[in-house]
Scaffold this motif. Structure first.
Motif, short mmCIF file in Angstrom:
data_model
loop_
_atom_site.label_atom_id
_atom_site.label_comp_id
_atom_site.label_asym_id
_atom_site.label_seq_id
_atom_site.Cartn_x
_atom_site.Cartn_y
_atom_site.Cartn_z
N UNK A 217 8.43 13.47 2.03
CA UNK A 217 7.97 13.60 3.46
C UNK A 217 7.16 13.00 4.00
N UNK A 218 5.97 12.72 3.32
CA UNK A 218 4.81 12.01 4.13
C UNK A 218 5.24 10.75 4.79
N UNK A 219 6.28 9.96 4.29
CA UNK A 219 6.64 8.74 5.19
C UNK A 219 7.23 9.01 6.28
N UNK A 220 7.37 10.26 6.93
CA UNK A 220 7.92 10.54 8.32
C UNK A 220 9.66 10.71 7.96
N UNK A 221 10.26 11.03 9.17
CA UNK A 221 11.60 11.23 9.49
C UNK A 221 12.44 9.82 9.03
N UNK A 222 13.64 10.09 8.68
CA UNK A 222 14.64 8.95 8.20
C UNK A 222 14.36 8.04 9.44
N UNK A 223 14.84 6.68 9.12
CA UNK A 223 14.80 5.64 10.05
C UNK A 223 15.39 6.05 11.53
N UNK A 224 16.90 6.55 11.28
CA UNK A 224 17.80 6.81 12.33
C UNK A 224 17.07 8.11 13.19
N UNK A 225 16.10 8.74 12.87
CA UNK A 225 15.43 9.92 13.61
C UNK A 225 13.88 9.53 13.85
N UNK A 226 13.43 8.23 13.94
CA UNK A 226 11.95 8.04 14.01
C UNK A 226 11.94 7.41 15.39
N UNK A 227 11.60 8.15 16.44
CA UNK A 227 11.51 7.56 17.72
C UNK A 227 10.30 6.38 18.00
N UNK B 106 4.72 -2.21 9.39
CA UNK B 106 5.27 -3.46 9.09
C UNK B 106 6.72 -3.26 8.19
N UNK B 107 6.76 -1.96 7.77
CA UNK B 107 8.23 -1.47 7.18
C UNK B 107 8.58 -0.41 7.88
N UNK B 108 9.81 0.08 7.43
CA UNK B 108 10.36 1.37 8.15
C UNK B 108 9.84 2.55 7.08
N UNK B 109 10.06 3.70 7.86
CA UNK B 109 9.84 4.85 6.91
C UNK B 109 10.52 4.78 5.64
N UNK B 110 11.93 4.59 5.76
CA UNK B 110 12.85 4.68 4.62
C UNK B 110 12.55 3.61 3.52
N UNK B 111 12.22 2.55 4.00
CA UNK B 111 11.75 1.33 3.04
C UNK B 111 10.48 1.82 2.29
#
Ligand code: BYC
Length: 354
Positions: free
Chosen positions: A206-216, A228-233
């Motif tokens: 969870x440290x990486x933040x919410x999933x990409x489709x819910x990362x405002x 440089x990279x998305x949370x999910x990546x």
């Protein structure tokens, strides 16, 4: 610098904006004196402040074990690690100050619950194995997330991250080495490690933040090359990096859906409990109240140090400007010599506290 600050002869805002966009497109750094859009500045202040707060609050879960470490060697290592985290917080507050933020104000926001810090530090550390697992998972996740930040478009943040990442990689290795040692110990120690792994795995994802489709914030941050990279990546990279390390250590990761996907060349894994992440971010985690209260009392207890430092700096400045006048209660050097050392230091503390 705003357009108004550029002065009547300075370039107009659209031109400054074009220059800013071109600098980002060329992968060059934005520096504190460069013009930048307000959104870029505010996003950086938000992220860097949260990052700084995380380092400072992050001293607490492991810090609780300094007095209870099982050997002098482990105590010295833990002391050094927790101290490094304080240093990371300070570099980051300094980076935020280059953007016009005020460190005292950021601290007030943290202790008033108006600014966030990482969810991960709101979980308890009931055993010494937690110290090892924090090093392995939490510092490991920090490395995945923060190495790309060394290429962040904002110069002072990127440069701070270079040093921080070097230290995080040492932290991760010390955690893994501690766990290796415990795994070579008794059954009870091995169980302690597995129990800590079970408790920290999902919060670490969870440290990486919410999933990409819910990362405002992601779209703008990535366009500005802050992220440089998305949370999910980054979450996926962490899983791929950690699975072989778990095998080597001899522990299982608590996810029945975790398996190698030949086609993707990456691991598939289960979905973290996003409701839990939101609950913890909003203050409802197991240790949120305790962490913030501890930070508040440390800040209040440290008021005399800040006052003493400010008084000292003012005195130095006055001396440098050649207009030093002795204050009404100031002792002469001769009188200072007559006062016993212990009393002198108590006087200094009391004088600073009033
Ligand atoms: N915990 O749009 P999103 C360390 C918030 S220190 C709490 O994806 P963004 C270490 C997020 O702030 C670890 N809040 O946001 C220290 C946003 O809220 P606001 C800290 C979280 O910024 C000591 C909202 O949710 N690392 O490693 O694009 C010892 C929506 O999220 C969390 C950093 O700070 C969370 N887990 O991406 C050992 C690294 N996740 O601000 C180790 C730098 C999300 O809109 N920060 N939120 O109200 C980042 O890379 C990014 O800020 C994040 C979030 C990936 C964390």
């Amino acid at each position: 610098m705003t357009d108004a600050q550029a002065g009547p002869a300075g370039p107009a805002e659209p031109e400054l904006h074009r220059h800013f966009d071109a600098t980002i497109a060329r992968d060059q750094r934005i520096e504190p004196r460069d013009w930048m859009p307000d959104g870029y500045r505010n996003t950086l202040i938000r992220q860097i402040a949260q990052h700084a707060h995380s380092e400072i609050i992050g001293m607490q879960p492991e810090g609780e074990w300094i007095t209870r470490a099982p050997s002098l060697r482990r105590k010295a290592i833990l002391f050094a690690k927790v101290q490094d985290e304080a240093g990371h917080g300070l570099y980051l507050y300094s980076a935020a100050e280059t953007l016009g933020a005020d460190r005292a104000d950021l601290t007030e926001r943290l202790i008033a619950g108006r600014q966030k810090y990482s969810s991960i530090f709101n979980y308890p550390t009931p055993t010494f194995a937690d110290v090892g697992v924090i090093g392995w998972f939490v510092d490991g996740a920090a490395i995945c997330n923060q190495v790309p930040l060394c290429r962040s478009s904002y110069g002072p943040y990127a440069r701070a991250m270079v040093r921080i990442c070097k230290e995080e990689s040492f932290h991760q290795r010390q955690g893994y080495e501690l766990l290796m040692t415990m795994m070579r110990g008794t059954d009870a120690q091995r169980e302690m490690v597995q129990d800590a792994v079970n408790r920290w795995w999902w919060p670490s994802l969870m440290m990486f933040g919410p999933p990409d489709d819910n990362s405002p914030n992601s779209a703008a941050s990535m366009a500005w090359k802050i992220k440089r990279h998305s949370n999910d990546e980054l979450r996926q990279r962490f899983v791929d990096m950690t699975v072989p390390q778990a095998e080597k250590l001899g522990v299982t990761l608590p996810d029945p859906e975790l398996r190698w996907n030949e086609e993707r060349g990456r691991h598939d894994f289960g979905t973290p409990d996003w409701d839990e992440l939101m609950r913890v971010i909003k203050g409802g985690g197991p240790c949120n109240a305790q962490r913030v209260e501890r930070r508040r009392s440390a800040h209040e207890d440290g008021a005399w140090v800040r006052q003493a430092a400010a008084a000292h700096a003012a005195k130095q400045q006055a001396r440098a400007a050649g207009r030093q006048t002795p204050g009404p209660g100031r002792q002469t050097p001769a009188a200072e010599q007559q006062t016993p050392a212990a009393e002198r230091s108590t006087d200094a503390h009391e004088g600073a506290a009033v």
